[in-house]
Scaffold this motif. Structure first.
Motif, PDB file in Angstrom:
ATOM      1  N   THR A 138       0.879  -1.276  -0.230  1.00 53.96           N
ATOM      2  CA  THR A 138       0.106   0.140  -0.003  1.00 53.96           C
ATOM      3  C   THR A 138       0.857   1.186   0.012  1.00 53.96           C
ATOM      4  N   LEU A 139       0.656   1.910  -0.854  1.00 52.74           N
ATOM      5  CA  LEU A 139       1.796   3.244  -1.236  1.00 52.74           C
ATOM      6  C   LEU A 139       1.132   4.399  -0.280  1.00 52.74           C
ATOM      7  N   THR A 140       1.760   4.826   0.387  1.00 50.47           N
ATOM      8  CA  THR A 140       1.256   6.105   1.576  1.00 50.47           C
ATOM      9  C   THR A 140       2.270   7.126   1.578  1.00 50.47           C
ATOM     10  N   ASP A 141       1.663   8.303   1.687  1.00 50.46           N
ATOM     11  CA  ASP A 141       2.545   9.654   1.855  1.00 50.46           C
ATOM     12  C   ASP A 141       3.286   9.627   3.240  1.00 50.46           C
ATOM     13  N   TYR A 142       3.901  10.803   3.432  1.00 50.00           N
ATOM     14  CA  TYR A 142       4.639  10.847   4.770  1.00 50.00           C
ATOM     15  C   TYR A 142       3.749  10.825   5.749  1.00 50.00           C
ATOM     16  N   ALA A 171      10.505  -3.702 -13.831  1.00 50.41           N
ATOM     17  CA  ALA A 171       9.465  -4.271 -14.608  1.00 50.41           C
ATOM     18  C   ALA A 171       8.054  -3.742 -14.205  1.00 50.41           C
ATOM     19  N   VAL A 172       6.974  -3.952 -15.169  1.00 52.08           N
ATOM     20  CA  VAL A 172       5.879  -3.369 -15.051  1.00 52.08           C
ATOM     21  C   VAL A 172       5.152  -3.848 -13.854  1.00 52.08           C
ATOM     22  N   GLY A 173       4.587  -3.125 -12.781  1.00 47.69           N
ATOM     23  CA  GLY A 173       3.541  -3.724 -11.835  1.00 47.69           C
ATOM     24  C   GLY A 173       2.245  -3.457 -12.081  1.00 47.69           C
ATOM     25  N   VAL A 174       1.358  -3.934 -11.241  1.00 45.09           N
ATOM     26  CA  VAL A 174      -0.186  -3.508 -11.251  1.00 45.09           C
ATOM     27  C   VAL A 174      -0.654  -2.762 -10.323  1.00 45.09           C
ATOM     28  N   ILE A 175      -1.572  -1.775 -10.525  1.00 46.48           N
ATOM     29  CA  ILE A 175      -2.538  -0.933  -9.311  1.00 46.48           C
ATOM     30  C   ILE A 175      -3.547  -1.873  -9.254  1.00 46.48           C
ATOM     31  N   THR A 176      -3.819  -2.576  -8.023  1.00 43.55           N
ATOM     32  CA  THR A 176      -4.794  -3.380  -7.854  1.00 43.55           C
ATOM     33  C   THR A 176      -5.943  -2.794  -7.077  1.00 43.55           C
ATOM     34  N   SER A 177      -5.992  -1.668  -6.552  1.00 40.27           N
ATOM     35  CA  SER A 177      -6.755  -0.936  -6.058  1.00 40.27           C
ATOM     36  C   SER A 177      -6.414   0.778  -5.891  1.00 40.27           C
ATOM     37  N   ALA A 178      -6.835   1.516  -6.995  1.00 41.09           N
ATOM     38  CA  ALA A 178      -6.334   2.783  -7.236  1.00 41.09           C
ATOM     39  C   ALA A 178      -6.655   3.646  -5.832  1.00 41.09           C
ATOM     40  N   ALA A 179      -7.914   3.527  -5.349  1.00 43.96           N
ATOM     41  CA  ALA A 179      -8.285   4.474  -4.505  1.00 43.96           C
ATOM     42  C   ALA A 179      -7.457   4.398  -3.329  1.00 43.96           C
ATOM     43  N   GLY A 182      -4.490   2.784  -2.865  1.00 40.62           N
ATOM     44  CA  GLY A 182      -2.981   2.759  -3.134  1.00 40.62           C
ATOM     45  C   GLY A 182      -2.422   1.513  -3.207  1.00 40.62           C
ATOM     46  N   LEU A 183      -3.059   0.471  -3.443  1.00 46.96           N
ATOM     47  CA  LEU A 183      -2.582  -0.928  -3.336  1.00 46.96           C
ATOM     48  C   LEU A 183      -1.980  -1.313  -4.801  1.00 46.96           C
ATOM     49  N   VAL A 184      -0.779  -1.652  -4.856  1.00 51.23           N
ATOM     50  CA  VAL A 184      -0.143  -2.138  -6.080  1.00 51.23           C
ATOM     51  C   VAL A 184       0.641  -3.462  -5.943  1.00 51.23           C
ATOM     52  N   GLY A 185       0.823  -4.146  -6.662  1.00 46.59           N
ATOM     53  CA  GLY A 185       1.721  -5.311  -6.673  1.00 46.59           C
ATOM     54  C   GLY A 185       2.582  -5.719  -7.925  1.00 46.59           C
ATOM     55  N   TYR A 186       3.356  -6.774  -7.580  1.00 54.42           N
ATOM     56  CA  TYR A 186       4.186  -7.116  -8.765  1.00 54.42           C
ATOM     57  C   TYR A 186       4.256  -8.600  -8.596  1.00 54.42           C
ATOM     58  N   ALA A 187       3.974  -9.378  -9.792  1.00 54.85           N
ATOM     59  CA  ALA A 187       4.280 -10.977  -9.952  1.00 54.85           C
ATOM     60  C   ALA A 187       5.624 -11.120 -10.307  1.00 54.85           C
ATOM     61  N   TRP A 188       6.366 -12.042  -9.681  1.00 62.97           N
ATOM     62  CA  TRP A 188       7.754 -12.436  -9.943  1.00 62.97           C
ATOM     63  C   TRP A 188       7.798 -13.260 -11.147  1.00 62.97           C
ATOM     64  N   SER A 189       8.702 -12.835 -11.846  1.00 64.82           N
ATOM     65  CA  SER A 189       9.198 -13.521 -13.312  1.00 64.82           C
ATOM     66  C   SER A 189      10.205 -14.568 -13.097  1.00 64.82           C
ATOM     67  N   ASP A 190      10.278 -15.579 -13.930  1.00 58.49           N
ATOM     68  CA  ASP A 190      11.519 -16.302 -13.753  1.00 58.49           C
ATOM     69  C   ASP A 190      12.869 -15.379 -14.021  1.00 58.49           C
ATOM     70  N   GLY A 209      14.008  -2.811  -2.701  1.00 56.04           N
ATOM     71  CA  GLY A 209      13.105  -2.597  -3.741  1.00 56.04           C
ATOM     72  C   GLY A 209      12.215  -1.321  -3.553  1.00 56.04           C
ATOM     73  N   GLU A 210      11.535  -0.951  -4.513  1.00 53.11           N
ATOM     74  CA  GLU A 210      10.760   0.259  -4.395  1.00 53.11           C
ATOM     75  C   GLU A 210       9.707   0.273  -5.814  1.00 53.11           C
ATOM     76  N   PHE A 211       8.518   0.946  -5.459  1.00 49.12           N
ATOM     77  CA  PHE A 211       7.684   1.138  -6.723  1.00 49.12           C
ATOM     78  C   PHE A 211       7.675   2.618  -7.101  1.00 49.12           C
TER      79      PHE A 211
END
Length: 112
Positions: free
Chosen positions: A18-22, A51-59, A61-69, A80-82
């Motif tokens: 969940t991306l949050t502000d200060y 790599a490209v991540g996904v915004i799973t719930s914009a309102a 601030g929820l984001v994700g990333y599915a690991w690749s080989d 790590g960072e978004f």
């Protein structure tokens, strides 16, 4: 998400944050163009994952990333960072104050 531990060569669970502000309030990503997930070793200048991540719930601030080989094929501790693209060359990186700590732990063998 402050710390993620995953075994070498595993591709689950996905990275979620969940991306949050200060102040700790979730950032509304409704107007964001996209999000990227970036991971690198502190001793390297080259990203292991960019790599490209996904915004799973914009309102929310929820984001994700599915690991690749190949993402988790080397044991070690990573940072790590978004990175959110707001459009018109405006970017914002989360977390702002440090990094998500990602530890890839050596496994005992098996099918991975």
């Amino acid at each position: 998400v402050a710390r993620i531990v995953i075994k070498k060569d595993d591709l689950k669970p996905n990275v979620v944050a969940t991306l949050t502000d200060y102040s700790g309030t979730a950032v509304d990503l409704s107007t964001a163009s996209s999000v990227r997930f970036i991971m690198k070793s502190p001793s390297s200048s080259t990203a292991k994952v960019d790599a490209v991540g996904v915004i799973t719930s914009a309102a929310s601030g929820l984001v994700g990333y599915a690991w690749s080989d190949g993402d988790t094929d080397t044991a070690g501790v990573y940072e790590g960072e978004f990175e959110v693209d707001w459009g018109s060359s405006v970017y914002q990186t989360f977390p702002a104050e440090d990094y998500i700590e990602i530890e890839v732990v050596a496994d005992l063998g098996g099918s991975a």
